[in-house]
Design an enzyme around this catalytic site. Sequence first.
Site, short mmCIF file in Angstrom:
data_model
loop_
_atom_site.label_atom_id
_atom_site.label_comp_id
_atom_site.label_asym_id
_atom_site.label_seq_id
_atom_site.Cartn_x
_atom_site.Cartn_y
_atom_site.Cartn_z
N GLU A 76 0.83 -1.21 0.00
CA GLU A 76 0.00 0.00 0.00
C GLU A 76 0.86 1.26 0.00
OE1 GLU A 76 -2.33 -3.09 2.47
OE2 GLU A 76 -0.24 -2.50 2.13
N ARG A 132 4.00 -1.14 15.36
CA ARG A 132 3.03 -0.54 16.29
C ARG A 132 3.68 0.05 17.52
NH1 ARG A 132 2.56 -5.91 15.67
NH2 ARG A 132 2.80 -7.34 17.44
N LYS A 166 -2.42 -11.04 2.64
CA LYS A 166 -1.54 -10.37 1.66
C LYS A 166 -1.14 -11.34 0.55
CE LYS A 166 0.70 -7.10 4.84
NZ LYS A 166 2.01 -6.71 5.43
#
Length: 506
Positions: free
Chosen positions: A198, A253, A480
């Site tokens: 992305e 994260r 994915k």
Amino acid sequence: MKKPQQTAAWQKLAQLASEGFRLEPTSGSTLSPVTACGITLDLSRQRVTVLTRQALAALCDEVDLPQKAMELVAGLVMNRTEDRPVLHPLLRQPTPATDTSIRQSLNAMHGFVDAVRTGHASARSVADHRYTDVLVIGIGGSALGPQLAVNALTRFADGPKIHFLSNIDGASFDDITATLSPAMTLVVVISKTFTTEETTINADAARAWLAANVGSEAFPAQFVAVTANPAEAVARGYRPETTFTFPVGVGGRFSMWSTVGLPIALAVGFDRFREMLDGAFAMDQHFASAPFESNLPMQLAAYGVWNRNFQALTAHAVLPYAERLSLLPKHLQQLEMESNGKSVDLDGEPVTYATCPVIFGEAGTNGQHSFHQLLHQGTDAISSDVIIVREREGRSASQHQRLLANAFAQANALWRGNHTAGLAPWRIHMGGRPVSIIELTRLDPFHLGALIALYENKVFAQGVLWHINSFDQWGVELGKMIAKTLLASVPQTTDMPLTPLFSAAP
């Protein structure tokens, strides 16, 4: 290493849970709030007794959580399935204590931030304009944390305006760039591997957009890379001097403390970014040293395990009563569910007990007019964190007063319920919904850093209590891989329904 169900404390907790909990008007009132790093935690609205608290403390001891907390803060914990150290706590240590490579990366970022914010000749656009806007391209951990921080620290923002682009949907790119001047826009591309699909596609779209409006020389001049794989970025044409690195042992994260925090520093300045790291460092030190009775992350983690495994609560709501923390639930969805949404333990064996609950939430008071009905009267009890900021953010003292009144009203309604005699059945509130109140002294870089580190350390502590690896995310990979095999089957344009083209059968 003991599995949780093998401990005496787990068995004691199961026994206490089987005895039930009777909600009384004074239930939980013996629990006094605890404070650390400018954050106060009130757990008086939980289905616990003195015996429960003692058993939860014993469980932490039996799985060696205090020792593991010290190891985490020292950078000694390993992500076993990926054979990497877990290094994010080192990022927020004071400068003299940090690893040399970390210090060098942050120093390079510091210089670049100052140059952009002052309009220095070394950090201007191709057309020699000072940057007014920054387009940040990244997804997941490369965007959620920085976006939360930029939004939360709005009143400190005195740099270029920051815009975040994550979704591969081309409409998102169109909507964001429609408001930007290409000649005054800096593009920051954030990807740990620098191969994220992305992010690569959106970066290519940004390159074409700038080439069409500024000229081909806009790349790499108006682009910056942030990655743990600098060789890949340089191979793709990014300049080495504006490719900012961070250690591969820092999970996405958990990466906002690294050069991934570049958008935060551009928005509020590097000194304030450093204050955010200081707040996180203070919480790390508290986590690694405080006894269970006053340890905020350990208590949040232990009470979460009690609610999940012994009260059978399947979901947890995050309710920040501060509009500038409205992205906190979204960030915690990734932080908690990607970290602890696991069904295999550290020994590679199936987990035989529940792990992470579903995390969701919304800023107050908005959520009161949305899903709070289910929180109060739904068939499933759901636990909540109600987060408040003592010092007001806006100009109006009366509005802040009403905001806080609503926050405490929701906490009390969820906990106490309403059993007034003579009520119609549909007006009865059962109560007994567990609520933790988290109070920040103020919403500034230090306290924001401490708040996010509180949750990060809670997540790690729950991973220890559940005997799982909180630092991998293999569940992300399968979809994915399948998407790559299906791509050729998706027509670019069609007037026919797409669903029949993709069967559920193998």
